[in-house]
Design a protein around this motif. Structure first.
Motif, short mmCIF file in Angstrom:
data_model
loop_
_atom_site.label_atom_id
_atom_site.label_comp_id
_atom_site.label_asym_id
_atom_site.label_seq_id
_atom_site.Cartn_x
_atom_site.Cartn_y
_atom_site.Cartn_z
N ASP A 242 0.68 -1.23 -0.04
CA ASP A 242 0.16 0.03 -0.05
C ASP A 242 0.79 1.29 0.05
OD1 ASP A 242 -3.10 -1.21 0.65
OD2 ASP A 242 -1.45 -2.17 1.58
N GLN B 62 0.14 3.28 -2.27
CA GLN B 62 -1.28 3.97 -2.47
C GLN B 62 -1.11 5.29 -2.54
OE1 GLN B 62 -4.18 1.73 -0.13
NE2 GLN B 62 -5.82 3.00 -0.84
N ASP C 119 -2.25 -2.18 -3.86
CA ASP C 119 -2.64 -0.85 -3.60
C ASP C 119 -1.71 0.14 -4.05
OD1 ASP C 119 -5.35 -1.40 -3.21
OD2 ASP C 119 -5.70 -0.74 -1.28
N HIS D 298 -3.17 -9.40 -2.02
CA HIS D 298 -3.30 -8.16 -1.45
C HIS D 298 -4.27 -8.29 -0.16
CE1 HIS D 298 -3.99 -3.89 -0.86
NE2 HIS D 298 -5.29 -3.83 -1.15
N HIS E 181 -3.37 -4.46 2.41
CA HIS E 181 -4.84 -4.01 2.61
C HIS E 181 -5.28 -3.30 3.70
CE1 HIS E 181 -8.68 -4.15 0.89
NE2 HIS E 181 -9.26 -5.06 1.86
N HIS F 9 -3.55 -1.79 6.27
CA HIS F 9 -2.78 -0.61 6.60
C HIS F 9 -2.48 -0.25 8.05
CE1 HIS F 9 -3.38 1.83 2.95
NE2 HIS F 9 -4.26 0.86 2.63
FE LIG Z 1 -4.94 0.12 0.82
#
Ligand SMILES: [Fe+2]
Length: 311
Positions: free
Chosen positions: A38, A40, A88, A203, A244, A246
């Motif tokens: 992530d 992201q 992500d 993920h 995923h 975090h």
């Molecule tokens: Fe995410």
């Protein structure tokens, strides 16, 4: 897009040619890799203004954090075998106006990774959409390489999965069938060839703390979860690494280690921005999360020496 400056290798035809299977099928001794999740690009701004479905029109913070991760990883000695990013990559979902710029900026940062450290990409819900379509998956594959593939490193088989197929495959049923057929075949190969370990990257975590926990936004639906856990366990899979959430989390299903790694980018809990160092020895898979600051200032040489050469 920035075709002329893209130097990293992408998986194609369900294989990843950074590692040659004929050279990598035998155990050669302990090694380690880095797992991140992530980055992201765009979530921090979206989160700040309380609009998470929004693509995030600023991602300077994520650029800086991912640069910090790349700098720290480039300094490591010995070098990790690879750096895997468990999905992500950017925040904007397919079709959101910022996606292309976010992907371009992420590529620009990742290109600074030492060329001897291959990058392994895993697709997340923000990369291909919560209910992916053949088009969103194709676009991801053009940008980052295959959405699922296998590779061997030193006698260990690694499977990269597309976990959106476990979430919602209503708009891509045929692709999901192909994925599941491929996965069953790969697990059969892993079992038959007596690889040293089998490790999965995806993920979405199968579970966050407990294999029996209730369904929530961050785990795989319970019935499918049980089916996958049992299938992975039977095939001898030792660990599943995910993102995923975090936040750092995880737990055991029999002897399968479900590892949930916090984000390089936006934190949704109390963890620091960071990555996970994963050491693979003949008997075990040992991992520890390091903050980017810790990795950049203190380094991990001594820890690695201790883990890779136990007395
Ligand atoms: Fe995410």
């Amino acid at each position: 897009m920035c075709e002329d400056r893209e130097v990293f290798l992408r998986a194609q035809g369900r294989i990843f040619t950074a590692f040659r299977e004929d050279e990598e099928s035998q155990w050669k001794g302990p090694f380690y890799f880095i797992q991140g999740a992530d980055p992201q690009f765009g979530l921090m701004k979206s989160w700040e203004i309380g609009e998470c479905d929004y693509g995030g029109d600023e991602w300077e913070k994520e650029i800086r954090l991912t640069e910090e991760a790349v700098q720290a990883i480039n300094k490591l000695s010995p070098k990790p075998k690879f750096f895997v990013l468990c999905g992500d990559l950017v925040h904007s979902m397919p079709g959101i106006e910022f996606k292309e710029d976010q992907e371009r900026d992420l590529k620009n940062v990742l290109q600074k990774t030492n060329q001897d450290i291959p990058l392994v990409f895993v697709s997340g819900n923000h990369d291909i959409g919560n209910a992916p379509t053949p088009e969103t998956i194709k676009s991801y594959c053009n940008n980052w390489g295959d959405d699922y593939f296998a590779f061997w490193v030193g006698g260990v088989v690694f499977l990269v999965l597309n976990s959106q197929f476990f979430f919602d495959s209503s708009a891509c049923a045929e692709l999901k069938e192909n994925h599941d057929r491929w996965l069953a075949a790969q697990l059969a190969v892993a079992e038959k060839r007596k690889c040293k370990h089998a490790i999965i990257f995806q993920h979405i975590p199968l579970f966050l703390q407990n294999p029996d926990e209730d369904n929530n936004y961050f785990n795989v639906e319970k019935n499918l979860r049980q089916e996958l856990l049992e299938m992975f366990h039977k095939a001898g899979v030792k660990a599943v690494f995910s993102g995923h959430y975090h936040r750092n989390a995880g737990g055991l299903y029999k002897n399968l280690d479900m590892v949930v790694t916090s984000a390089i980018g936006c934190q949704l809990g109390d963890d620091q921005h960071g990555v996970r160092v994963v050491v693979v020895t003949e008997e075990k898979i040992i991992h520890r999360y390091y903050s980017l600051e810790e990795l950049n200032t203190k380094g991990i040489e001594q820890d690695l020496m201790d883990l890779m050469n136990p007395k």
